[in-house]
Design an enzyme around this catalytic site. Structure first.
Site, PDB file in Angstrom:
ATOM      1  N   LYS A 180      14.254 -77.072  58.284  1.00 32.73           N
ATOM      2  CA  LYS A 180      13.004 -77.435  58.961  1.00 32.73           C
ATOM      3  C   LYS A 180      12.999 -76.979  60.413  1.00 32.73           C
ATOM      4  O   LYS A 180      14.045 -76.935  61.069  1.00 32.73           O
ATOM      5  CB  LYS A 180      12.792 -78.961  58.920  1.00 32.73           C
ATOM      6  CG  LYS A 180      13.017 -79.588  57.558  1.00 32.73           C
ATOM      7  CD  LYS A 180      12.798 -81.084  57.551  1.00 32.73           C
ATOM      8  CE  LYS A 180      13.338 -81.719  56.292  1.00 32.73           C
ATOM      9  NZ  LYS A 180      14.782 -81.967  56.320  1.00 32.73           N
ATOM     10  N   HIS A 231       8.857 -79.673  60.832  1.00 27.73           N
ATOM     11  CA  HIS A 231       9.486 -80.995  60.787  1.00 27.73           C
ATOM     12  C   HIS A 231       8.540 -82.130  61.202  1.00 27.73           C
ATOM     13  O   HIS A 231       8.634 -83.238  60.710  1.00 27.73           O
ATOM     14  CB  HIS A 231      10.740 -81.012  61.674  1.00 27.73           C
ATOM     15  CG  HIS A 231      11.753 -82.031  61.259  1.00 27.73           C
ATOM     16  ND1 HIS A 231      13.101 -81.783  61.269  1.00 27.73           N
ATOM     17  CD2 HIS A 231      11.625 -83.295  60.804  1.00 27.73           C
ATOM     18  CE1 HIS A 231      13.752 -82.865  60.844  1.00 27.73           C
ATOM     19  NE2 HIS A 231      12.871 -83.792  60.553  1.00 27.73           N
ATOM     20  N   ASP A 251      18.853 -80.790  51.348  1.00 33.21           N
ATOM     21  CA  ASP A 251      17.815 -80.829  52.372  1.00 33.21           C
ATOM     22  C   ASP A 251      18.412 -81.006  53.767  1.00 33.21           C
ATOM     23  O   ASP A 251      18.921 -82.061  54.105  1.00 33.21           O
ATOM     24  CB  ASP A 251      16.856 -81.977  52.061  1.00 33.21           C
ATOM     25  CG  ASP A 251      15.715 -82.073  53.066  1.00 33.21           C
ATOM     26  OD1 ASP A 251      14.633 -81.533  52.772  1.00 33.21           O
ATOM     27  OD2 ASP A 251      15.918 -82.669  54.146  1.00 33.21           O
ATOM     28  N   TYR A 263      19.162 -81.469  62.432  1.00 32.51           N
ATOM     29  CA  TYR A 263      20.342 -82.212  61.964  1.00 32.51           C
ATOM     30  C   TYR A 263      21.649 -81.607  62.483  1.00 32.51           C
ATOM     31  O   TYR A 263      22.708 -82.205  62.332  1.00 32.51           O
ATOM     32  CB  TYR A 263      20.394 -82.260  60.426  1.00 32.51           C
ATOM     33  CG  TYR A 263      19.192 -82.869  59.749  1.00 32.51           C
ATOM     34  CD1 TYR A 263      18.239 -83.608  60.454  1.00 32.51           C
ATOM     35  CD2 TYR A 263      18.987 -82.715  58.384  1.00 32.51           C
ATOM     36  CE1 TYR A 263      17.131 -84.159  59.818  1.00 32.51           C
ATOM     37  CE2 TYR A 263      17.890 -83.264  57.736  1.00 32.51           C
ATOM     38  CZ  TYR A 263      16.962 -83.977  58.464  1.00 32.51           C
ATOM     39  OH  TYR A 263      15.868 -84.511  57.819  1.00 32.51           O
TER      40      TYR A 263
END
Length: 288
Positions: free
Chosen positions: A90, A122, A55, A60
């Site tokens: 996301k 998100h 994930d 990120y």
């Protein structure tokens, strides 16, 4: 009873079936707040340990590293196919249809994979119009074969209702929210369960803040399991998908060793009672 008979069958390869019929592993691996180097190393360790759900997110800044680790792993392990791995990313911001389409293309390109298994909004931040525009763009990406399944993250009941009331072509498959015994989100959980939306817990270990809680410690001693393992097992028995993260090889292994014991229904219920609406990170579920 019937409940525990079905639980006894839970294994590391257990999956949930999404509303579109696709399967998602019940226990996966999150890469939130990892450096690039840590990402390649830990995703590799996770895949080698048997995790099949990875994930990530645009936010990120490690999608490329996730993709690289996945591709390297597949090259070295010919018996594992791309289809066996479930990769999630996301959308960082709800900024309109075109912006979302662009984000999807960039995420796909960065991953170096042919498709993304699951793509989530998100957060609900940005307002109704922008949220619904994101969804339209995501539906189009599914039609184009870029994404297999779509869902949401950090959505409260109002955001979910708004989405389901819109003229959507594709039903959201999951809502990824912060879920643990100290943040049980009963309203969101109930609404999702009534509407065939699976729940995915992004902070199942409570960021380590509650490892010393008396009940967690008691269960930990009773079952000879770590606090992390108790928390993960609780989430699995609640029917959630969990994506604990770690950059330590032994923790990555430890987090999956949760299929050789079972909490009683009473213990699950006593953990449910610990709810204190504990926000460990952020909580946009009530945003307008």
């Amino acid at each position: 009873g019937r409940m525990s008979a079905s639980l006894a069958k839970l294994t590391f390869s257990s999956t949930h079936t999404l509303k579109n019929g696709r399967k998602i592993p019940r226990l996966g691996f999150g890469v939130y707040e990892m450096s690039n180097k840590e990402t390649i190393q830990s995703v590799t360790w996770a895949l080698e340990s048997g995790y099949r759900l990875i994930d990530s997110a645009e936010w990120y800044y490690n999608e490329a590293e996730c993709g690289k680790a996945i591709k390297n792993f597949l090259e070295k392990n010919v018996n594992v196919r791309r289809e066996d791995i479930f990769y999630t990313s996301k959308l960082m911001k709800n900024e309109g249809f075109e912006s979302t389409k662009k984000s999807i293309n960039v995420s796909l390109e960065k991953s170096g994979l042919d498709y993304i298994d699951l793509y989530l909004v998100h957060s609900p931040i940005g307002g109704k119009e922008k949220r619904l525009a994101s969804w339209k763009a995501m539906e189009e990406a599914v039609e184009e074969g870029k994404i297999r399944s779509i869902g949401v993250s950090n959505f409260g009941v109002l955001h979910l209702k708004e989405l389901l009331a819109s003229s959507l072509k594709i039903h959201p498959t999951v809502n990824q929210v912060d879920l643990h015994p100290f943040m049980t989100r009963n309203d969101i959980v109930e609404y999702c369960q009534q509407n065939d939306i699976l729940l995915e817990a992004w902070g199942p270990l409570v960021r380590g803040l509650k490892f010393d809680h008396p009940l967690i410690k008691k269960l930990s001693q009773m079952y000879n399991k770590s606090p992390s393992q108790i928390l993960i097992r609780w989430g699995l028995q609640r029917g959630f998908i969990l994506i604990p993260k770690s950059v330590k090889k032994e923790r990555i292994k430890e987090n999956k060793e949760v299929f050789d014991f079972e909490l009683s229904n009473e213990e699950v219920e006593s953990l449910n009672q610990l709810d204190e609406y504990l926000v460990t990170d952020w909580d946009p579920t009530k945003t307008k």
